[in-house]
Design a protein around this motif. Structure first.
Motif, PDB file in Angstrom:
ATOM      1  N   LYS A  88       0.809  -1.305  -0.084  1.00 24.76           N
ATOM      2  CA  LYS A  88       0.104   0.158  -0.087  1.00 24.76           C
ATOM      3  C   LYS A  88       0.896   1.293   0.097  1.00 24.76           C
ATOM      4  O   LYS A  88       0.551   2.310  -0.602  1.00 24.76           O
ATOM      5  N   GLN A  89       1.982   1.332   0.781  1.00 25.10           N
ATOM      6  CA  GLN A  89       2.858   2.289   0.777  1.00 25.10           C
ATOM      7  C   GLN A  89       3.395   2.956  -0.501  1.00 25.10           C
ATOM      8  O   GLN A  89       3.997   3.718  -1.051  1.00 25.10           O
ATOM      9  N   ARG A  90       3.605   1.669  -1.332  1.00 24.28           N
ATOM     10  CA  ARG A  90       4.205   1.785  -2.895  1.00 24.28           C
ATOM     11  C   ARG A  90       3.011   2.396  -3.791  1.00 24.28           C
ATOM     12  O   ARG A  90       3.451   2.381  -4.835  1.00 24.28           O
ATOM     13  N   GLY A  91       1.844   2.061  -3.196  1.00 25.78           N
ATOM     14  CA  GLY A  91       0.721   2.595  -4.092  1.00 25.78           C
ATOM     15  C   GLY A  91       0.108   1.239  -5.268  1.00 25.78           C
ATOM     16  O   GLY A  91      -0.642   1.431  -5.779  1.00 25.78           O
ATOM     17  N   THR A  92       0.322   0.171  -4.397  1.00 33.19           N
ATOM     18  CA  THR A  92      -0.146  -0.857  -5.212  1.00 33.19           C
ATOM     19  C   THR A  92      -1.791  -0.913  -4.863  1.00 33.19           C
ATOM     20  O   THR A  92      -2.246  -0.932  -3.855  1.00 33.19           O
ATOM     21  N   PRO A  93      -2.661  -1.094  -6.146  1.00 29.33           N
ATOM     22  CA  PRO A  93      -4.185  -1.084  -5.820  1.00 29.33           C
ATOM     23  C   PRO A  93      -4.504  -2.094  -5.205  1.00 29.33           C
ATOM     24  O   PRO A  93      -4.035  -3.208  -5.551  1.00 29.33           O
ATOM     25  N   ASN A  94      -5.565  -2.068  -4.328  1.00 29.60           N
ATOM     26  CA  ASN A  94      -6.365  -3.292  -3.705  1.00 29.60           C
ATOM     27  C   ASN A  94      -5.498  -4.256  -3.070  1.00 29.60           C
ATOM     28  O   ASN A  94      -5.390  -5.386  -2.821  1.00 29.60           O
ATOM     29  N   ALA A 220      20.575   4.309  -9.212  1.00 30.61           N
ATOM     30  CA  ALA A 220      19.427   3.649 -10.131  1.00 30.61           C
ATOM     31  C   ALA A 220      18.232   3.561  -9.336  1.00 30.61           C
ATOM     32  O   ALA A 220      18.308   3.561  -7.932  1.00 30.61           O
ATOM     33  N   GLN A 221      16.814   3.496  -9.905  1.00 34.48           N
ATOM     34  CA  GLN A 221      15.685   3.587  -9.255  1.00 34.48           C
ATOM     35  C   GLN A 221      15.104   2.297  -9.540  1.00 34.48           C
ATOM     36  O   GLN A 221      15.066   1.840 -10.733  1.00 34.48           O
ATOM     37  N   PHE A 222      14.242   1.854  -8.585  1.00 32.18           N
ATOM     38  CA  PHE A 222      13.137   0.799  -8.715  1.00 32.18           C
ATOM     39  C   PHE A 222      11.833   1.253  -9.022  1.00 32.18           C
ATOM     40  O   PHE A 222      11.551   2.071  -8.000  1.00 32.18           O
ATOM     41  N   THR A 223      11.275   0.803  -9.603  1.00 29.91           N
ATOM     42  CA  THR A 223       9.753   1.361 -10.154  1.00 29.91           C
ATOM     43  C   THR A 223       8.884  -0.106 -10.005  1.00 29.91           C
ATOM     44  O   THR A 223       9.091  -0.805 -10.873  1.00 29.91           O
ATOM     45  N   PRO A 224       8.175  -0.150  -8.949  1.00 36.30           N
ATOM     46  CA  PRO A 224       7.166  -1.326  -8.940  1.00 36.30           C
ATOM     47  C   PRO A 224       6.025  -1.073 -10.009  1.00 36.30           C
ATOM     48  O   PRO A 224       5.557  -0.050 -10.176  1.00 36.30           O
ATOM     49  N   ILE A 225       5.567  -2.221 -10.748  1.00 38.60           N
ATOM     50  CA  ILE A 225       4.797  -2.117 -11.823  1.00 38.60           C
ATOM     51  C   ILE A 225       3.437  -1.951 -11.439  1.00 38.60           C
ATOM     52  O   ILE A 225       2.429  -1.723 -12.119  1.00 38.60           O
ATOM     53  N   ALA A 226       3.071  -2.539  -9.983  1.00 38.39           N
ATOM     54  CA  ALA A 226       1.686  -2.611  -9.908  1.00 38.39           C
ATOM     55  C   ALA A 226       0.901  -1.378  -9.511  1.00 38.39           C
ATOM     56  O   ALA A 226      -0.238  -1.527 -10.203  1.00 38.39           O
ATOM     57  N   PRO A 227       1.428  -0.334  -9.107  1.00 36.96           N
ATOM     58  CA  PRO A 227       0.926   0.668  -9.283  1.00 36.96           C
ATOM     59  C   PRO A 227       0.695   1.412 -10.514  1.00 36.96           C
ATOM     60  O   PRO A 227      -0.268   1.747 -10.686  1.00 36.96           O
ATOM     61  N   ILE A 228       1.487   1.139 -11.464  1.00 32.02           N
ATOM     62  CA  ILE A 228       1.237   1.597 -12.705  1.00 32.02           C
ATOM     63  C   ILE A 228       0.137   0.841 -13.521  1.00 32.02           C
ATOM     64  O   ILE A 228      -0.654   1.345 -14.197  1.00 32.02           O
ATOM     65  N   VAL A 255       1.798 -11.079  -4.289  1.00 30.64           N
ATOM     66  CA  VAL A 255       0.730 -10.056  -3.901  1.00 30.64           C
ATOM     67  C   VAL A 255      -0.099  -9.979  -5.159  1.00 30.64           C
ATOM     68  O   VAL A 255       0.526  -9.447  -6.264  1.00 30.64           O
ATOM     69  N   LEU A 256      -1.325 -10.153  -5.173  1.00 32.35           N
ATOM     70  CA  LEU A 256      -2.241 -10.264  -6.366  1.00 32.35           C
ATOM     71  C   LEU A 256      -2.905  -8.858  -6.089  1.00 32.35           C
ATOM     72  O   LEU A 256      -3.788  -8.695  -5.412  1.00 32.35           O
ATOM     73  N   SER A 257      -2.809  -8.099  -7.246  1.00 29.85           N
ATOM     74  CA  SER A 257      -3.278  -6.602  -7.175  1.00 29.85           C
ATOM     75  C   SER A 257      -4.258  -6.476  -8.517  1.00 29.85           C
ATOM     76  O   SER A 257      -4.206  -7.275  -9.414  1.00 29.85           O
TER      77      SER A 257
END
Length: 416
Positions: A88-94, A220-228, A255-257
């Protein structure tokens, strides 16, 4: 009377896992003869003197009396709550505890999720190079791996147009490994947005292996894909093995989002398969909350002066000084994937090279073709040894490549 051999599954002949294969067996034979090996084939921090952080060890020790019973097939409730809060802190929906699955490492969850997803003949889009477990799990669950190129000349990043061109009526999922194993590539946000758009257009599941998410170098930056991905169904995999140096605890999660209605059948299928194996290792699950919401112990290792940073520097500098090697410097993860170039690349075979390096110089690496690439001029090393040990490794590699060039020149002279 001799008995006929017990037949095994035919599709096993399609599975490759050289990371622990023939070369690793030969290394053990040489060790039994008293020879000391430098083994760079496995990203196994504990084998190189790293320890799981003390606050994670304490979290398990304090709850050891509670670890005897089975737990819920998806994992301890408190551990799943900690994982959901992290996402949730990363912005992962649901992101919610009921949509978190804890397994015996990410490896088990990759296999379980593909078993839940695939029917015979279904296709999965995989990166090339890939971590070969993904290919193996696809094949052994009756699917078909279809590879999209992550070319060295493009910094080992994929071409979204090529990914989309590979989509067929049988494609079920797109797999990403970010940061990547074996190359160390870290995917920029714009690229991830393009891949999400492809998955949305073709109604594909996104499966993203993010086990190295916090192991990053030089800004370098890590970008999680689930929020996108938003409402698009997405499985994000993580665990304690790499960032928290606790491979042997076998603690991973998925995590299933996305839209719960769109992924409801997949959720139920994974829950069923999880129940059939009862539950994952319980003691390690008590360390999850401390790992995700406690002290950051990986960043200092990846910063200048930190052991992983300096090990990476040793590899980068050694290859820059080599007459025979080139490298796309890894932005993340625990590996480098050098290429053999120039005169040394003439007639070069990665497996023969790895065997000669082992037999003559007592260094174990993984041939690049083991990662499902069509070329044979790469190999993978882990960044886990001490920097001085890595400098010594590349001095030995240079000797082997010098001999290869000398032999090739002698053969050409003989022919002439």
């Amino acid at each position: 009377m001799s008995l006929p051999p017990v037949k095994t599954r035919e599709r096993l002949s399609e599975v490759r896992y050289e990371i622990r294969g023939e070369l690793a067996r030969r290394a053990r034979e040489l060790e039994a003869q008293g020879r000391k090996q430098i083994k760079l084939n496995i990203g196994n921090p504990g084998a190189f003197g790293f320890r799981a952080p003390e606050h994670l060890q304490r979290a398990i020790a304090e709850r050891i009396a509670d670890t005897d019973p089975y737990t819920h097939q998806q994992g301890l409730p408190a551990a799943r709550e900690a994982i959901a809060a992290f996402h949730k802190q990363r912005g992962t929906p649901n992101a919610a505890p009921e949509r978190v699955f804890i397994g015996n490492g990410v490896s088990e969850l990759i296999d379980l999720s593909l078993r839940a997803l695939l029917n015979p003949g279904d296709e999965v889009l995989l990166p090339s190079p890939d971590y070969p477990l993904w290919s193996a799990a696809t094949i052994l669950n009756d699917g078909r791996p279809v590879y999209y190129r992550c070319a060295p000349e493009n910094g080992f990043l994929p071409d979204p147009d090529e990914i989309e061109a590979l989509v067929s009526s049988r494609t079920r999922a797109i797999v990403l490994i970010n940061p990547n194993n074996p190359t160390g590539a870290a995917y920029p946000r714009e690229l991830l947005e393009q891949i999400v758009a492809i998955a949305a257009r073709h109604k594909l599941l996104l499966m993203t292996d993010e086990i190295y998410d916090s192991i990053l170098y030089d800004g370098a930056q890590f970008t999680p894909i689930a929020p996108i991905a938003g409402d698009l169904p997405c499985l994000s995999f993580g665990g304690l093995s790499k960032v928290h140096r606790a491979c042997g605890w076998r603690v991973g999660w998925a995590v299933l989002s996305g839209d719960p209605l769109a992924s409801g059948d997949l959720h139920h299928a994974m829950d069923l398969l999880g129940a059939l194996r009862l539950c994952a290792n319980v003691p390690g699950q008590f360390a999850i909350e401390a790992a995700l919401h406690g002290e950051d112990t990986i960043a200092p290792l990846c910063a200048p002066g930190g052991r992983l940073y300096e090990a990476r520097r040793a590899v980068v500098d050694s290859i820059a000084a080599s007459k025979h090697l080139q490298l796309v410097a890894p932005a993340g993860a625990l590996y480098a994937f050098p290429a053999v170039t120039g005169a040394a690349a003439q007639g070069f075979d990665d497996h023969k090279f790895a065997l000669e390096l082992l037999e003559t110089e007592d260094v174990l690496v993984v041939p690049g073709s083991s990662f499902n690439v069509p070329y044979r001029n790469h190999f993978r090393v882990t960044l886990l040894p001490q920097p001085d040990d890595l400098r010594e490794v590349f001095a030995r590699i240079e000797r082997v490549l010098d001999r290869h060039v000398e032999r090739a020149g002698t053969q050409r002279a003989a022919v002439a």
